[in-house]
Design a protein around this motif. Structure first.
Motif, short mmCIF file in Angstrom:
data_model
loop_
_atom_site.label_atom_id
_atom_site.label_comp_id
_atom_site.label_asym_id
_atom_site.label_seq_id
_atom_site.Cartn_x
_atom_site.Cartn_y
_atom_site.Cartn_z
N VAL A 40 0.90 -1.34 0.04
CA VAL A 40 -0.03 -0.04 -0.05
C VAL A 40 0.80 1.39 -0.10
N ASN A 41 0.62 2.24 -0.99
CA ASN A 41 1.59 3.25 -1.04
C ASN A 41 0.38 4.25 -1.74
N LEU A 42 0.61 5.46 -1.76
CA LEU A 42 -0.05 6.62 -2.36
C LEU A 42 -0.30 6.30 -3.77
N ASP A 43 0.32 5.66 -4.35
CA ASP A 43 0.09 5.40 -5.90
C ASP A 43 -1.04 4.15 -6.24
N THR A 44 -0.94 3.26 -5.21
CA THR A 44 -1.80 2.06 -5.18
C THR A 44 -3.08 1.99 -4.36
N VAL A 45 -3.32 2.96 -3.45
CA VAL A 45 -4.27 2.84 -2.23
C VAL A 45 -5.50 3.04 -3.04
N ALA A 46 -5.86 3.94 -3.90
CA ALA A 46 -6.99 4.25 -4.50
C ALA A 46 -7.68 3.08 -5.28
N ALA A 47 -6.81 2.31 -5.98
CA ALA A 47 -7.25 1.17 -6.66
C ALA A 47 -7.56 -0.11 -5.59
N ILE A 48 -6.70 -0.36 -4.34
CA ILE A 48 -6.98 -1.12 -3.53
C ILE A 48 -8.21 -0.90 -2.81
N ALA A 49 -8.66 0.19 -2.46
CA ALA A 49 -9.80 0.66 -1.92
C ALA A 49 -10.98 0.37 -2.63
N ALA A 50 -10.81 0.75 -4.21
CA ALA A 50 -11.90 0.47 -5.24
C ALA A 50 -12.44 -1.03 -5.20
N THR A 51 -11.68 -1.99 -4.81
CA THR A 51 -12.04 -3.39 -4.67
C THR A 51 -13.23 -3.76 -3.76
N GLY A 52 -13.50 -2.80 -2.79
CA GLY A 52 -14.65 -2.99 -2.00
C GLY A 52 -14.01 -3.46 -0.59
N VAL A 53 -12.96 -3.61 -0.29
CA VAL A 53 -12.48 -3.88 1.14
C VAL A 53 -12.80 -2.55 2.01
N ASP A 54 -13.11 -3.12 3.26
CA ASP A 54 -13.51 -2.26 4.26
C ASP A 54 -12.49 -1.48 4.85
N VAL A 55 -11.21 -1.90 5.01
CA VAL A 55 -10.13 -1.12 5.66
C VAL A 55 -8.72 -1.50 4.97
N VAL A 56 -7.99 -0.49 4.80
CA VAL A 56 -6.76 -0.33 4.28
C VAL A 56 -5.64 -0.23 5.34
N SER A 57 -4.95 -1.13 5.75
CA SER A 57 -4.09 -0.83 6.74
C SER A 57 -2.62 -0.27 6.22
N VAL A 58 -1.82 0.83 6.81
CA VAL A 58 -1.13 1.31 6.09
C VAL A 58 0.15 1.55 7.06
N GLY A 59 1.10 0.53 7.35
CA GLY A 59 2.41 0.88 8.01
C GLY A 59 3.29 1.90 7.90
N ALA A 60 3.06 2.56 6.42
CA ALA A 60 4.08 3.68 6.29
C ALA A 60 3.58 5.00 7.06
N LEU A 61 2.28 4.92 7.57
CA LEU A 61 1.66 6.24 8.20
C LEU A 61 2.74 6.56 9.32
N THR A 62 3.07 5.53 10.12
CA THR A 62 4.12 5.75 11.08
C THR A 62 5.71 5.24 11.13
N HIS A 63 5.99 4.13 10.37
CA HIS A 63 7.18 3.46 10.34
C HIS A 63 8.19 4.24 9.24
N SER A 64 7.69 5.13 8.43
CA SER A 64 8.84 5.58 7.37
C SER A 64 8.24 7.13 6.99
N VAL A 65 7.52 7.71 7.87
CA VAL A 65 7.11 9.08 7.83
C VAL A 65 8.07 10.16 7.89
N ARG A 66 8.26 11.23 7.10
CA ARG A 66 8.90 12.29 7.36
C ARG A 66 8.34 13.28 8.21
N SER A 67 9.08 14.00 9.17
CA SER A 67 8.71 14.87 10.13
C SER A 67 8.64 16.23 9.41
N LEU A 68 7.51 16.74 9.73
CA LEU A 68 7.25 18.19 8.99
C LEU A 68 8.23 19.20 9.55
N ASP A 69 8.34 20.08 8.47
CA ASP A 69 9.24 21.20 8.89
C ASP A 69 8.55 22.34 9.46
#
Length: 304
Positions: A246-275
C-alpha cells in the motif's frame, strides 16, 4: 486526544533525555531574568497534530511559560503560517524548544501523510488505519496523529485483540493443527468482547478462516484482482482488510476493490517529520526606543 498523564509521561522522559543535568548553554549564556517571545512557524504546508504535546514541553520545564495555540489539531495550514506563540523566561523556552518541536513535527508529519491517504480513498467504503509499526514509547502520540489526519486506529497492542498472522499460522501448520479447528478453539477461550482477526496470503486459505469464525480477514499482499476475488468470496461474512503493497500510488485502486479497511504501516514507520520552526521575535532597537518614547508621551500603542 491523548490522555494528559500519558502526554506528560512521554514528554518528561524526552526532557530528561535532552537535558539530564540541565541546559548548560542556557544556564551559562542566558541571563536568569531574560524573557522571550517566540512564534511557531510552518516552513511548509501540512496538517497540525500535537498542540497539547507542544505546550506540555514548555509547561513541564517552567509553568510560567505561556503557550497560545493559533491553530487546532487536525487543521490544515499553509507555509508561513504562525501556529502558536510562546512567551516567558528565555532559559525555559530554549530548554524545551527541541523536544517540543521534535514531537510536534513528527506528529504533524504523520497527520499530513494520513490526510493524503484519506483523500486518495474518498468515495470508497475503505477506512485508512495505522498498524503497530510505531516508534517504541510514542505509540499513543502517533496514533493520535493518525486520527488528526482523518485516519483510524488498528488494535493498540497485543493485549487488545486476537490477530493470527503468518508466523502464527506457520507454527500451527508445522504442528499439523487444522486451522479452522484452532480458530474455533481460540474463539471458545477468548473473552466475549474480544475480536478475532486472521491474516491470509492466499485465496485458498479464506474458506478455513471463515469456517473458524474470524471477525476480520486480512488479505496480505494480494493483487487488485485477488482482492476483488477475496471480497466476493467473503461476501460480507467478515470485515475485509487489505494490507501490504500500500502506497499513495496504489491505495485508490486497492480501496476500489470493496475492502472495508486498508492498513498502512508507512503512516508511522517511514514518515517524514514536517518542517516547523520556533523563531524568537526580536524587535529592532530603534523600534523599541520609539515605542518607549510613545509610551512616555502617552501615545496609544500602534499609533502611526
Amino acid at each position: 486526544m491523548t490522555d494528559t498523564r500519558e502526554i506528560e509521561r512521554i514528554v518528561s522522559a524526552a526532557l530528561d533525555e535532552d537535558a539530564p543535568w540541565g541546559d548548560l548553554t542556557g544556564e551559562t549564556l542566558i541571563p536568569a531574568d531574560a524573557t522571550a517571545t517566540a512564534e511557531l512557524v510552518a516552513r511548509e504546508p501540512g496538517v497540525l497534530s500535537g498542540v497539547d504535546v507542544f505546550a506540555a514541553a514548555f509547561r513541564l520545564v517552567d509553568p510560567s511559560i505561556a503557550v497560545e495555540p493559533l491553530a487546532r489539531d487536525g487543521e490544515p495550514f499553509a507555509a508561513g503560517a504562525v501556529l502558536a506563540t510562546v512567551q516567558g523566561p528565555a532559559r525555559g523556552i530554549l530548554r524545551a524548544e527541541r523536544v517540543a518541536l521534535n514531537l510536534l513535527q513528527r506528529m504533524s508529519g504523520i497527520a499530513t501523510l494520513t490526510a493524503r491517504y484519506v483523500a486518495a480513498v474518498d468515495g470508497t467504503r475503505a477506512r485508512i488505519v495505522d498498524t503497530r509499526k510505531t516508534t517504541p514509547g510514542l505509540r499513543s502520540l502517533e496514533r493520535q496523529a493518525v486520527r488528526d489526519g482523518g485516519g483510524r486506529n488498528h488494535r493498540r497492542s497485543l493485549s487488545d485483540a486476537i490477530m493470527a498472522k503468518d508466523n502464527h499460522l506457520a507454527v500451527l501448520t508445522a504442528g499439523g493443527v487444522d486451522l479452522a479447528t484452532a480458530l474455533r478453539a481460540a474463539r471458545d477461550r477468548m473473552p466475549h468482547t474480544a475480536h478475532l482477526e486472521v491474516e491470509v496470503d492466499r485465496i485458498d486459505q479464506i474458506a478455513a478462516v471463515l469456517d473458524g469464525g474470524a471477525d476480520t480477514i486480512m488479505l496480505d499482499n494480494f493483487t487488485v484482482d485477488e482482492l476483488r476475488e477475496g471480497v466476493a468470496l467473503i461476501d460480507g461474512r467478515a470485515v475485509v482488510e487489505a494490507s501490504g503493497g500500500v502506497n499513495l500510488d496504489t491505495v485508490a485502486a486497492i480501496a476500489a476493490t470493496g475492502v472495508d479497511v486498508v492498513s498502512v504501516g508507512a503512516l508511522t514507520h517511514s514518515v517524514r517529520s514536517l518542517d516547523l520552526g520556533l523563531d524568537v521575535v526580536v524587535e529592532a532597537p530603534g523600534d523599541q526606543r520609539a515605542a518607549d518614547a510613545d509610551a512616555d508621551a502617552g501615545v496609544p500603542a500602534g499609533h502611526p
